[in-house]
Design a protein around this motif. Structure first.
Motif, PDB file in Angstrom:
ATOM      1  N   ILE A 282     -58.824  33.954  43.664  1.00 32.28           N
ATOM      2  CA  ILE A 282     -58.816  32.543  43.252  1.00 32.28           C
ATOM      3  C   ILE A 282     -59.553  31.680  44.273  1.00 32.28           C
ATOM      4  O   ILE A 282     -60.344  30.798  43.921  1.00 32.28           O
ATOM      5  CB  ILE A 282     -57.370  32.057  43.069  1.00 32.28           C
ATOM      6  N   ALA A 283     -59.311  31.956  45.558  1.00 30.91           N
ATOM      7  CA  ALA A 283     -59.913  31.148  46.617  1.00 30.91           C
ATOM      8  C   ALA A 283     -61.384  31.484  46.850  1.00 30.91           C
ATOM      9  O   ALA A 283     -62.125  30.676  47.420  1.00 30.91           O
ATOM     10  CB  ALA A 283     -59.136  31.343  47.914  1.00 30.91           C
ATOM     11  N   GLY A 284     -61.798  32.692  46.428  1.00 34.67           N
ATOM     12  CA  GLY A 284     -63.164  33.118  46.685  1.00 34.67           C
ATOM     13  C   GLY A 284     -63.376  33.568  48.110  1.00 34.67           C
ATOM     14  O   GLY A 284     -64.518  33.722  48.565  1.00 34.67           O
ATOM     15  N   LYS A 285     -62.298  33.834  48.828  1.00 34.66           N
ATOM     16  CA  LYS A 285     -62.350  34.305  50.209  1.00 34.66           C
ATOM     17  C   LYS A 285     -60.995  34.917  50.539  1.00 34.66           C
ATOM     18  O   LYS A 285     -60.024  34.742  49.799  1.00 34.66           O
ATOM     19  CB  LYS A 285     -62.670  33.173  51.172  1.00 34.66           C
ATOM     20  N   VAL A 286     -60.923  35.618  51.656  1.00 33.13           N
ATOM     21  CA  VAL A 286     -59.660  36.253  52.049  1.00 33.13           C
ATOM     22  C   VAL A 286     -58.572  35.204  52.206  1.00 33.13           C
ATOM     23  O   VAL A 286     -58.759  34.184  52.872  1.00 33.13           O
ATOM     24  CB  VAL A 286     -59.840  37.040  53.363  1.00 33.13           C
ATOM     25  N   ALA A 287     -57.443  35.455  51.557  1.00 35.79           N
ATOM     26  CA  ALA A 287     -56.341  34.501  51.573  1.00 35.79           C
ATOM     27  C   ALA A 287     -55.015  35.240  51.728  1.00 35.79           C
ATOM     28  O   ALA A 287     -54.955  36.468  51.627  1.00 35.79           O
ATOM     29  CB  ALA A 287     -56.336  33.663  50.291  1.00 35.79           C
ATOM     30  N   SER A 288     -53.958  34.481  51.958  1.00 31.59           N
ATOM     31  CA  SER A 288     -52.626  35.050  52.147  1.00 31.59           C
ATOM     32  C   SER A 288     -51.852  35.061  50.839  1.00 31.59           C
ATOM     33  O   SER A 288     -52.157  34.324  49.899  1.00 31.59           O
ATOM     34  CB  SER A 288     -51.843  34.238  53.186  1.00 31.59           C
ATOM     35  N   ALA A 289     -50.822  35.891  50.789  1.00 29.85           N
ATOM     36  CA  ALA A 289     -49.941  35.940  49.621  1.00 29.85           C
ATOM     37  C   ALA A 289     -49.194  34.627  49.478  1.00 29.85           C
ATOM     38  O   ALA A 289     -48.929  33.925  50.453  1.00 29.85           O
ATOM     39  CB  ALA A 289     -48.956  37.098  49.765  1.00 29.85           C
ATOM     40  N   SER A 290     -48.821  34.331  48.245  1.00 28.42           N
ATOM     41  CA  SER A 290     -48.143  33.059  47.968  1.00 28.42           C
ATOM     42  C   SER A 290     -46.633  33.199  47.948  1.00 28.42           C
ATOM     43  O   SER A 290     -45.921  32.199  47.871  1.00 28.42           O
ATOM     44  CB  SER A 290     -48.613  32.508  46.610  1.00 28.42           C
ATOM     45  N   GLY A 291     -46.122  34.436  47.998  1.00 29.07           N
ATOM     46  CA  GLY A 291     -44.685  34.640  47.877  1.00 29.07           C
ATOM     47  C   GLY A 291     -44.039  35.158  49.141  1.00 29.07           C
ATOM     48  O   GLY A 291     -44.614  35.135  50.236  1.00 29.07           O
ATOM     49  N   SER A 292     -42.838  35.692  48.966  1.00 25.63           N
ATOM     50  CA  SER A 292     -42.027  36.164  50.095  1.00 25.63           C
ATOM     51  C   SER A 292     -42.542  37.459  50.697  1.00 25.63           C
ATOM     52  O   SER A 292     -42.142  37.842  51.796  1.00 25.63           O
ATOM     53  CB  SER A 292     -40.588  36.384  49.627  1.00 25.63           C
ATOM     54  N   VAL A 293     -43.390  38.186  49.966  1.00 25.47           N
ATOM     55  CA  VAL A 293     -43.974  39.482  50.339  1.00 25.47           C
ATOM     56  C   VAL A 293     -42.984  40.630  50.135  1.00 25.47           C
ATOM     57  O   VAL A 293     -43.370  41.744  49.785  1.00 25.47           O
ATOM     58  CB  VAL A 293     -44.526  39.492  51.797  1.00 25.47           C
ATOM     59  N   ASP A 294     -41.716  40.401  50.310  1.00 21.84           N
ATOM     60  CA  ASP A 294     -40.712  41.456  50.149  1.00 21.84           C
ATOM     61  C   ASP A 294     -40.678  41.922  48.694  1.00 21.84           C
ATOM     62  O   ASP A 294     -40.473  41.132  47.774  1.00 21.84           O
ATOM     63  CB  ASP A 294     -39.338  40.926  50.554  1.00 21.84           C
ATOM     64  N   SER A 295     -40.894  43.221  48.475  1.00 19.77           N
ATOM     65  CA  SER A 295     -40.946  43.775  47.120  1.00 19.77           C
ATOM     66  C   SER A 295     -40.403  45.185  47.123  1.00 19.77           C
ATOM     67  O   SER A 295     -40.470  45.899  48.138  1.00 19.77           O
ATOM     68  CB  SER A 295     -42.395  43.794  46.600  1.00 19.77           C
ATOM     69  N   VAL A 296     -39.860  45.605  45.967  1.00 17.15           N
ATOM     70  CA  VAL A 296     -39.453  46.997  45.825  1.00 17.15           C
ATOM     71  C   VAL A 296     -40.660  47.922  45.987  1.00 17.15           C
ATOM     72  O   VAL A 296     -40.526  49.072  46.407  1.00 17.15           O
ATOM     73  CB  VAL A 296     -38.753  47.225  44.464  1.00 17.15           C
ATOM     74  N   MET A 297     -41.855  47.423  45.677  1.00 16.85           N
ATOM     75  CA  MET A 297     -43.104  48.160  45.880  1.00 16.85           C
ATOM     76  C   MET A 297     -43.489  48.056  47.355  1.00 16.85           C
ATOM     77  O   MET A 297     -44.428  47.358  47.741  1.00 16.85           O
ATOM     78  CB  MET A 297     -44.196  47.600  44.970  1.00 16.85           C
TER      79      MET A 297
END
Length: 410
Positions: free
Chosen positions: A278-293
């Motif tokens: 979306i940003a067209g460049k390296v960006a950070s995650a928008s959520g908590s990052v914690d996932s079962v995956m």
């Protein structure tokens, strides 16, 4: 959610990317890995699931099963050994090393003072620990707070020293870099950052072995011609982007403008590649990052991987933990015509994305997923955390494997 990437191009594989990763280097990595007894000899299976394909309204679904790659249980067994071998060949050339002699453990005495370190969510650290044990290096693995005790024990079983830190995966990456600087150790990471790209490149090049095996299997099946790719779509796990870059680079070089449509799938709460698109460049995650995956719970994309993904990945998707668990159960069940699979939480992200797209006509149309689609998925891991797997699927991995063997023996 799905985002169609406006930067994706249908063009020949760029020379500047080929200088970094290429089919030739992937084939070299594959040849080297044949000398490591940490891997199961030969290629992992590429299995067709016709009942799954019919339920999703596509022509075919092929699944590459990396759960059977080795006792390590994941595709990470391809990347860490290659990166470690290339590092030692560069830094200790005077010792007369070869890839084969390193992987056979013939230089243990000479390498006793070498220490490698990495952060991990589990699988990369386990693979690095196994490779270091075979070669004769000391290995230190940094784990963040969300990595389970079960995964820690699996890494420690290969002789690695464990360091625990607070925070998430990105905090463990920073901690590993700091420890390496302080003690003069070598970081062998699967994610890049400023000033650190050579080793992540080598890790990704090892992953190219997967694509080489797929290409070979499809060629042997006479599934296509030199100018007609036998695949229309490839759904790939996200994470920091290393696996996707390793596969995309190979298939893009192999098929050029006739390459398949690439779709990268991530957890909705660890969507760093989706946000980068979306940003067209390296960006950070928008959520908590914690996932079962757990293997995909990454907050920062790899800048090196992004150089390959931005111009080639046609769409980025996010899936929920619940969708991943349902995909695990679907593969475990199998059917009359579909062999059961042991697929871990991160291993099913591609299938979870495909199932989401197959159930939503608007999403399917956006990526050209039609009745003629021929889809490749990669089951990137088996039950690397057996207790967690059994809790999510409702039966132990051993039970699923028994049904798989019975299905194959029919």
């Amino acid at each position: 959610m799905l985002y169609v990437n406006p930067h994706a191009a249908r063009a020949p594989y760029p020379g500047e990317l080929q200088d970094i990763m290429s089919i030739a280097r992937a084939q070299e990595s594959r040849a080297w890995l044949a000398h490591w007894d940490g891997l199961t000899p030969g290629s992992t299976p590429l299995r067709a699931l016709p009942d799954l394909a019919a339920s999703l309204g596509v022509r075919s679904v092929l699944v590459k099963d990396e759960a059977l790659r080795s006792t390590l249980g994941s595709f990470k067994a391809l990347g860490a050994p290659i990166a470690l071998v290339r590092l030692l060949l560069r830094e200790h050339a005077a010792l007369g090393l070869t890839a084969q002699s390193l992987l056979r453990g013939e230089h243990r005495d000479a390498l006793v003072g070498v220490t490698v370190i990495s952060a991990t969510d589990g699988n990369h650290g386990r693979a690095l620990a196994a490779a270091a044990q075979s070669i004769g290096c000391r290995c230190v693995i940094v784990l963040h707070a969300q990595v389970s005790e079960e995964r820690e024990q699996a890494i420690a079983a290969y002789g690695a020293e464990i360091v625990r830190v607070e925070g998430n995966y990105d905090a463990s990456v920073a901690a590993a870099a700091s420890l390496a600087t302080r003690h003069g150790w070598s970081v062998v990471s699967d994610t890049s950052y400023e000033g650190y790209e050579i080793i992540p490149r080598d890790v990704m090049q090892g992953y190219g072995t997967l694509a080489a095996e797929v290409d070979e299997a499809l060629s042997m099946a006479d599934a296509g011609s030199d100018d007609a790719c036998p695949l229309t779509h490839v759904f790939l796990q996200g994470g920091v982007g290393g696996l996707a870059a390793g596969i995309v680079s190979y298939l893009w070089e192999r098929w050029g403008v006739w390459r398949p449509t690439f779709v990268v799938v991530e957890p909705v709460q660890a969507d760093c590649l989706y946000q980068s698109a979306i940003a067209g460049k390296v960006a950070s995650a928008s959520g908590s990052v914690d996932s079962v995956m757990a293997g995909l719970a990454c907050g920062e994309a790899s800048p090196l991987a992004w150089r390959f993904l931005q111009p080639s990945v046609d769409a980025f998707m996010t899936v929920t933990d619940a969708e991943a668990v349902e995909a695990m159960r679907r593969l475990a069940r199998g059917s009359d015509n579909d062999v059961p699979f042991v697929a871990g939480e991160s291993g099913v992200a591609g299938l979870a994305g495909l199932m989401q797209a197959g159930a939503a006509p608007s999403l399917a149309a956006a990526i050209g997923l039609s009745a003629n689609a021929r889809v490749l998925l990669i089951n990137t891991e088996g039950a690397t955390a057996p207790q967690g797997y059994a809790a999510l699927v409702g039966e132990p991995a051993a039970s699923v494997m028994q049904r798989q063997q019975a299905w194959l023996a029919r």
